[in-house]
Design a protein around this motif. Structure first.
Motif, PDB file in Angstrom:
ATOM      1  N   GLN A  26      55.350-128.877 -15.532  1.00  0.00           N
ATOM      2  CA  GLN A  26      56.483-130.012 -14.969  1.00  0.00           C
ATOM      3  C   GLN A  26      55.550-130.333 -12.881  1.00  0.00           C
ATOM      4  N   TYR A  27      54.968-129.479 -12.529  1.00  0.00           N
ATOM      5  CA  TYR A  27      55.041-129.167 -11.324  1.00  0.00           C
ATOM      6  C   TYR A  27      52.978-129.702 -10.829  1.00  0.00           C
ATOM      7  N   HIS A  32      57.606-133.803 -17.257  1.00  0.00           N
ATOM      8  CA  HIS A  32      58.891-133.857 -16.883  1.00  0.00           C
ATOM      9  C   HIS A  32      59.620-134.066 -17.867  1.00  0.00           C
ATOM     10  N   CYS A  34      62.966-132.546 -20.377  1.00  0.00           N
ATOM     11  CA  CYS A  34      64.594-133.024 -20.667  1.00  0.00           C
ATOM     12  C   CYS A  34      65.324-132.023 -20.440  1.00  0.00           C
ATOM     13  N   THR A 100      68.286-136.951 -16.385  1.00  0.00           N
ATOM     14  CA  THR A 100      67.371-137.685 -15.641  1.00  0.00           C
ATOM     15  C   THR A 100      67.659-136.421 -14.537  1.00  0.00           C
ATOM     16  N   THR A 117      63.212-142.221 -10.643  1.00  0.00           N
ATOM     17  CA  THR A 117      62.601-140.559 -11.617  1.00  0.00           C
ATOM     18  C   THR A 117      62.794-140.939 -12.924  1.00  0.00           C
ATOM     19  N   VAL A 120      63.444-138.786 -20.058  1.00  0.00           N
ATOM     20  CA  VAL A 120      62.583-137.879 -20.416  1.00  0.00           C
ATOM     21  C   VAL A 120      63.656-138.113 -21.831  1.00  0.00           C
TER      22      VAL A 120
END
Length: 159
Positions: A26-27, A32, A34, A100, A117, A120
């Motif tokens: 993710q980072y 991203h 869900c 989101t 944002t 996803v």
């Protein structure tokens, strides 16, 4: 290290590694998550807490119960991973279609957050390897680790 020591180590390390991979993707990797991705993380957080308690109370019967519960939490994450992977592969419909990450603030802040944002979808895998999505890998590893922990616990019970 005896079988119970291995089970405790596995109960602590497996969710830590899986959560590290999820947070890293993710980072650091820009994937991203869900809503169902987040659902898979919660049991791993619980498993970490239970494993720490199981290690702290390793000389008591409560420590064994906590270890078994940690394995169960890991198994639950794997079950959610099976469900999520099935949604991604189109085997069945999911409960949600997207998520989101909104944060509070003024109406303008919320609107800016919505616009920035990414949406996803839970039914589209963002990453796969050999046809297996991240949810699929979580299912495979989590269920396998839970079974291994329970197997090590059963082995420790045998004289």
């Amino acid at each position: 290290m005896d079988a119970l020591g291995k089970a405790r180590a596995l109960a602590l390390l497996a969710p830590a590694v899986l959560l590290g991979g999820a947070l890293g993707s993710q980072y650091l990797g820009g994937l991203h998550p869900c809503e169902m991705c987040y659902w898979q993380r919660w049991p791993h957080w619980a498993a970490l807490a239970l494993a720490v308690l199981a290690i702290a109370l390793r000389k008591s019967a409560a420590g064994l119960w906590l270890l078994a519960l940690a394995a169960f939490a890991i198994f639950v994450s794997g079950g959610i991973g099976v469900f999520h992977a099935g949604v991604e592969y189109g085997w069945w419909e999911g409960l949600t279609s997207c998520s989101t990450g909104l944060s509070g603030g003024s109406a303008e802040d919320i609107l800016n957050s919505i616009m920035a944002t990414p949406v996803v979808r839970c039914d589209q895998a963002q990453w796969t390897f050999a046809g297996i999505s991240l949810a699929g890998f979580n299912a495979i590893f989590s269920i396998g680790v839970a079974i291994a922990i329970w197997g090590l616990m059963a082995k420790a019970r045998k004289p």
